[in-house]
Design a protein around this motif. Structure first.
Motif: not given
Length: 489
Positions: A319-339
């Motif tokens: 469960l703790v290890l899944s935090a990274g991919p989950v956060i990555s999935a959530i942050s991908g699109i906002p990161a693109g918009r910032l770019v």
């Protein structure tokens, strides 16, 4: 009225008009699905290794080749796949890759013997290499530069979703229909991606005479053997760097030199060496290797720290290890918009600074706050990685020459893969050395905690070096081309 609405829609999406079906959402859906499938192909098979060892009466080292064969096929062929597409048509080759992936998925599910499964996984990896190499190419062709960051962020999100979805989906399938459906389930998704991209991607343009001069067979063979030697050098030996590993590593070094020599004399080189004279491209590929090396450390070190030092049970570790991919999935699109908003070169450095803070936090916070500190640090590191990926991919793909789009996209993905396998070996070695244990599996809790602190202190130093490289690199010519275009009205 309809025309006005259509014009307004195109203005929002920034999509060009040279596609058979003007549906940007369907186009991105097909491309995103192919990106998801290529990452799902790794993560969904990992969870099945114990089951496969039992089913085929094989050792763990033997069934590991179900994973290794897939990753090797991607690493060895991804640049070649991009170059073939540059020569013979991006859409034609891309559809071939999806077909290979879907067909190999069926063969994997029906494999009666382990060697057949491994062979099918190799073909599946070849299909995945084509999909990964060309997805970014079509983003560049179908999305305007002022929206490219958002599209790259979406691809990063889908890759993260595939990584996060694999273990949980694989567990459900294993407990239900059986291991065969781990692979069979990917076939209909591949067919859906094939249909979406077939009807929405732009048609291949007729290649000019210069592009059809020939294919660099010798350079391709040397590059494939060189990459295979390097990948095997850092994966064989169960963590021990023996004589075989050394011989393979020396073969990879020699192969690199031979490849450069051959390419410098080839009339139709696989990779134009002159491309590396562009500081921005060379630095972007180098940064990609460093960043991927650091990200791999979380997968190498994290499980040991969580299970041995914090004494978490297997379910909680997962469960703790899944935090990274989950956060990555959530942050991908906002990161693109910032770019898109701030410009890719500036956001490369912002992403690296965020990753530096996250790596330092992983070195310090878990020892102070335990599991909570680990999750907080991952929540800083992972969005920084997504921000770097979206901006770095945008910088490179935003200005690549038309006849080199495939090979450059392949090199981007290759640099990431090389970073991942280097991270698994090099950062794993740093962790073992810092833990002062001959066998890391028997190290005590305090030794593992010390090893983790030193490993991520090293990762912080690597990201700091990457940040300095990004400052020294001359991004100015690229920067002007990939910044969002201002409305002149």
């Amino acid at each position: 009225m309809k025309k006005a609405h259509s014009d307004h829609s195109k203005a929002i999406t920034g999509v060009k008009e040279d596609r058979p079906i003007s549906s940007p959402r369907l186009t991105l859906a097909g491309l995103s699905l192919s990106m998801l499938l290529s990452s799902l192909g790794v993560s969904i098979a990992n969870v099945a290794l114990p089951t496969l060892a039992q089913i085929f009466a094989a050792s763990f080292q033997e069934v590991q080749w179900v994973i290794i064969a897939y990753l090797l096929a991607i690493t060895i062929t991804i640049v070649t796949a991009g170059r073939i597409a540059d020569l013979f048509g991006h859409k034609r080759v891309f559809l071939t890759g999806i077909f290979l992936f879907a067909a190999a998925s069926v063969l994997c599910g029906l494999a009666p013997e382990l060697w057949i499964l491994i062979t099918a996984r190799t073909v599946q990896g070849l299909g995945a290499a084509i999909m990964m190499a060309l997805t970014m190419v079509f983003v560049r062709e179908t999305v305007s530069k002022e929206r490219m960051g958002s599209a790259m962020g979406l691809l990063g999100t889908m890759s993260a979703v595939g990584t996060a979805l694999g273990p949980s989906l694989g567990g459900l399938i294993l407990s239900g229909p059986g291991w065969q459906f781990l692979f069979l389930a990917m076939a209909p998704l591949g067919i859906l991606s094939f249909v979406l991209t077939y009807f929405t991607l732009p048609r291949d343009r007729q290649a000019g005479g210069k592009e059809q001069q020939g294919f660099d067979s010798l350079g391709t063979a040397i590059l494939g053997l060189t990459l295979a030697a390097y990948a095997l050098a850092v994966t064989l030996g169960n963590g021990q760097f023996g004589r075989l590993n050394l011989c393979l590593f020396l073969a990879a070094v020699s192969g690199t030199g031979f490849f450069v020599l051959v390419e410098s004399k080839s009339k139709s080189p696989l990779i134009r060496l002159s491309l590396f004279r562009k500081t921005a491209l060379s630095s972007s590929l180098g940064l990609n290797v460093i960043v991927s090396t650091v990200m791999m450390s979380t997968l190498v070190v994290g499980p040991f720290y969580l299970s041995r030092t914090l004494a978490l049970d297997e379910a909680l570790v997962g469960l703790v290890l899944s935090a990274g991919p989950v956060i990555s999935a959530i942050s991908g699109i906002p990161a693109g918009r910032l770019v898109d908003y701030y410009g890719a070169p500036f956001m490369i450095r912002a992403g690296l600074l965020t990753m530096m803070a996250g790596s330092l936090a992983l070195s310090l916070l878990p020892s102070l706050f335990g599991m909570t500190g680990y999750i907080i640090a991952i929540a800083v590191l992972t969005p920084g990685y997504q921000l770097f990926q979206a901006s770095n991919n945008t910088v490179v793909m935003g200005t690549v020459e038309p006849d080199q789009k495939g090979v450059i996209s392949g090199m981007l993905n290759l640099s990431r893969n090389l970073g991942l396998i280097t991270g698994a070996s090099a950062m794993g070695a740093v962790f073992a050395l810092a833990s002062a244990s001959e066998n890391i599996t028997s190290a005590d809790a305090q030794s593992i905690a010390t090893g983790m602190q030193i490993t991520f202190a090293t990762a912080t130093l690597l990201i700091a070096i990457a940040f300095l490289v990004s400052i020294m690199a001359d991004h100015t010519p690229w920067h002007r081309r990939v910044l969002p275009q201002q409305d002149s009205r």
